[in-house]
Scaffold this active site. Structure first.
Site, mmCIF file in Angstrom:
data_model
loop_
_atom_site.group_PDB
_atom_site.id
_atom_site.type_symbol
_atom_site.label_atom_id
_atom_site.label_comp_id
_atom_site.label_asym_id
_atom_site.label_seq_id
_atom_site.Cartn_x
_atom_site.Cartn_y
_atom_site.Cartn_z
ATOM 1 C CG ASP A 63 -1.750 1.212 1.377
ATOM 2 O OD1 ASP A 63 -1.602 2.135 0.542
ATOM 3 O OD2 ASP A 63 -2.579 1.257 2.303
ATOM 4 C CE1 TYR A 81 -7.563 10.921 -9.733
ATOM 5 C CE2 TYR A 81 -8.277 12.582 -11.313
ATOM 6 C CZ TYR A 81 -7.590 11.402 -11.027
ATOM 7 O OH TYR A 81 -6.962 10.714 -12.040
ATOM 8 C CB ALA A 82 -9.180 18.754 -8.991
ATOM 9 C CB ALA A 89 -4.748 14.419 -5.085
HETATM 10 P P1 NAD Z 1 -6.916 2.049 -12.388
HETATM 11 O O1 NAD Z 1 -7.949 2.250 -11.337
HETATM 12 O O2 NAD Z 1 -7.241 1.216 -13.568
HETATM 13 O O3 NAD Z 1 -5.586 1.411 -11.709
HETATM 14 C C1 NAD Z 1 -5.040 1.945 -10.545
HETATM 15 C C2 NAD Z 1 -4.212 0.883 -9.853
HETATM 16 O O4 NAD Z 1 -3.683 1.461 -8.657
HETATM 17 C C3 NAD Z 1 -5.042 -0.356 -9.426
HETATM 18 O O5 NAD Z 1 -4.395 -1.542 -9.852
HETATM 19 C C4 NAD Z 1 -5.057 -0.246 -7.906
HETATM 20 O O6 NAD Z 1 -5.110 -1.495 -7.242
HETATM 21 C C5 NAD Z 1 -3.765 0.497 -7.627
HETATM 22 N N1 NAD Z 1 -3.779 1.161 -6.321
HETATM 23 C C6 NAD Z 1 -4.769 1.917 -5.803
HETATM 24 N N2 NAD Z 1 -4.435 2.307 -4.565
HETATM 25 C C7 NAD Z 1 -3.217 1.790 -4.291
HETATM 26 C C8 NAD Z 1 -2.359 1.841 -3.169
HETATM 27 N N3 NAD Z 1 -2.703 2.506 -2.069
HETATM 28 N N4 NAD Z 1 -1.178 1.181 -3.216
HETATM 29 C C9 NAD Z 1 -0.844 0.493 -4.343
HETATM 30 N N5 NAD Z 1 -1.608 0.417 -5.442
HETATM 31 C C10 NAD Z 1 -2.787 1.047 -5.406
HETATM 32 O O7 NAD Z 1 -6.419 3.495 -12.793
HETATM 33 P P2 NAD Z 1 -5.852 4.088 -14.179
HETATM 34 O O8 NAD Z 1 -6.981 4.659 -14.918
HETATM 35 O O9 NAD Z 1 -4.942 3.117 -14.827
HETATM 36 O O10 NAD Z 1 -5.018 5.318 -13.627
HETATM 37 C C11 NAD Z 1 -3.631 5.250 -13.309
HETATM 38 C C12 NAD Z 1 -3.154 6.623 -12.866
HETATM 39 O O11 NAD Z 1 -3.415 7.570 -13.894
HETATM 40 C C13 NAD Z 1 -3.860 7.143 -11.617
HETATM 41 O O12 NAD Z 1 -2.949 7.897 -10.835
HETATM 42 C C14 NAD Z 1 -4.912 8.050 -12.192
HETATM 43 O O13 NAD Z 1 -5.324 9.019 -11.268
HETATM 44 C C15 NAD Z 1 -4.175 8.637 -13.379
HETATM 45 N N6 NAD Z 1 -5.064 9.154 -14.436
HETATM 46 C C16 NAD Z 1 -5.958 8.334 -15.058
HETATM 47 C C17 NAD Z 1 -6.785 8.875 -16.050
HETATM 48 C C18 NAD Z 1 -7.791 8.049 -16.799
HETATM 49 O O14 NAD Z 1 -8.559 8.632 -17.584
HETATM 50 N N7 NAD Z 1 -7.854 6.745 -16.619
HETATM 51 C C19 NAD Z 1 -6.696 10.225 -16.368
HETATM 52 C C20 NAD Z 1 -5.774 11.018 -15.698
HETATM 53 C C21 NAD Z 1 -4.948 10.469 -14.726
#
Ligand code: NAD
Length: 252
Positions: free
Chosen positions: A63, A154-155, A157
């Site tokens: 985590d 989220y914004a 962060a």
């Molecule tokens: P996702 O939800 O598909 O995957 C996120 C992964 O992070 C999951 O496997 C989850 O288990 C893991 N995770 C969550 N909390 C955790 C913790 N405390 N310790 C370890 N692992 C943890 O998300 P995604 O869409 O692939 O996004 C990845 C990153 O990109 C994120 O930071 C997200 O905010 C950012 N992002 C995504 C988008 C989008 O449109 N999908 C857009 C902008 C930014």
């Protein structure tokens, strides 16, 4: 000789979505990859897939919101994979709600998992990177950093990631460590599928609406973010530091 031969990369939240695509991309280009996610079991499929293709990867459970756990797992990664050269702070979650009814607990959780985790991992990683005078830190921000309805937590962060990135670039630059961020727009992953579900649409319908608002008229794919992370993690970007690169199909 590939771009990341002899490099060890840690990718957090790498069991799925953008993190999984990034782990695969870095491994395809020669990096030994630590696939870090909440449990090792969650990351094992991605690590196994990399190994099947001839790459090097191991899944680690951690985590990343827990600094002590991060320090322990990073020490194991360094021992087992032989170093730590690239850190991709990708783990993230959403807990969307309009501000007036956003529970304080959801504010705290989103700030902790999306922002404090990047502090934790960068602080643990820099001890190795400073000693070897080499490191690349790439963190996931978001287009939402500019403001997005229902995403005050989220914004905030993701805007915090940009400030952290700019400051770490200043402090770690003298040790030949590049620190950058990528700010994706709408990428088709489980995260955006969950957002669709929350507002009562099918993922395809939600993606179609996002595509119509995007100059390139489509949503992004995880591999398109992974490619930009790989650029920033590589030596082609050796004079790029402190930057946040928006990767959002041209949206302003
Ligand atoms: P996702 O939800 O598909 O995957 C996120 C992964 O992070 C999951 O496997 C989850 O288990 C893991 N995770 C969550 N909390 C955790 C913790 N405390 N310790 C370890 N692992 C943890 O998300 P995604 O869409 O692939 O996004 C990845 C990153 O990109 C994120 O930071 C997200 O905010 C950012 N992002 C995504 C988008 C989008 O449109 N999908 C857009 C902008 C930014």
């Amino acid at each position: 000789m590939s771009r990341f031969t002899d490099k060890v990369a840690v990718v957090t939240g790498a069991a799925q979505g953008i993190g999984a695509a990034t782990a695969r991309r870095l491994a395809e280009e020669g990096a030994a990859v630590a696939v870090v996610d909440l449990t090792a079991e969650r990351g094992e499929a991605v690590a196994a897939q990399i190994r099947e293709k001839g790459g090097t990867a191991r899944a680690y459970g951690c985590d990343v919101a827990d600094l002590d756990a991060v320090e322990v797992v990073f020490a194991r990664i360094v021992e087992e994979l032989g170093g730590l050269h690239i850190l991709v702070n990708n783990a993230g979650i959403t807990r969307d709600n309009l501000f007036f009814k956003m529970p304080k607990a959801d504010w705290d959780t989103v700030l902790t998992v999306n922002l404090t985790s990047a502090f934790n991992c960068a602080q643990a990683a820099q001890t190795y990177m400073v000693k070897q005078r080499y490191g690349k830190i790439v963190s996931l921000s978001s287009r939402s950093a500019l403001g997005n309805r229902g995403q005050a937590n989220y914004a905030a962060a993701k805007a915090g990631i940009q400030g952290l990135t700019a400051t770490l670039a200043i402090e770690l630059g003298p040790y030949d460590i590049n620190v950058n961020a990528v700010a994706p727009g709408y990428i088709a992953t489980a995260m955006t599928a969950a957002t669709a579900e929350r507002v009562g649409s099918a993922p395809e319908e939600h993606q179609q609406l996002a595509a119509e608002r995007t100059p390139l008229r489509r949503v992004g794919q995880p591999e398109e973010i992974a490619a930009v992370v790989a650029f920033l993690a590589g030596d082609d970007a050796s004079y790029v530091s402190g930057q946040t690169l928006y990767v959002n199909g041209g949206a302003r």
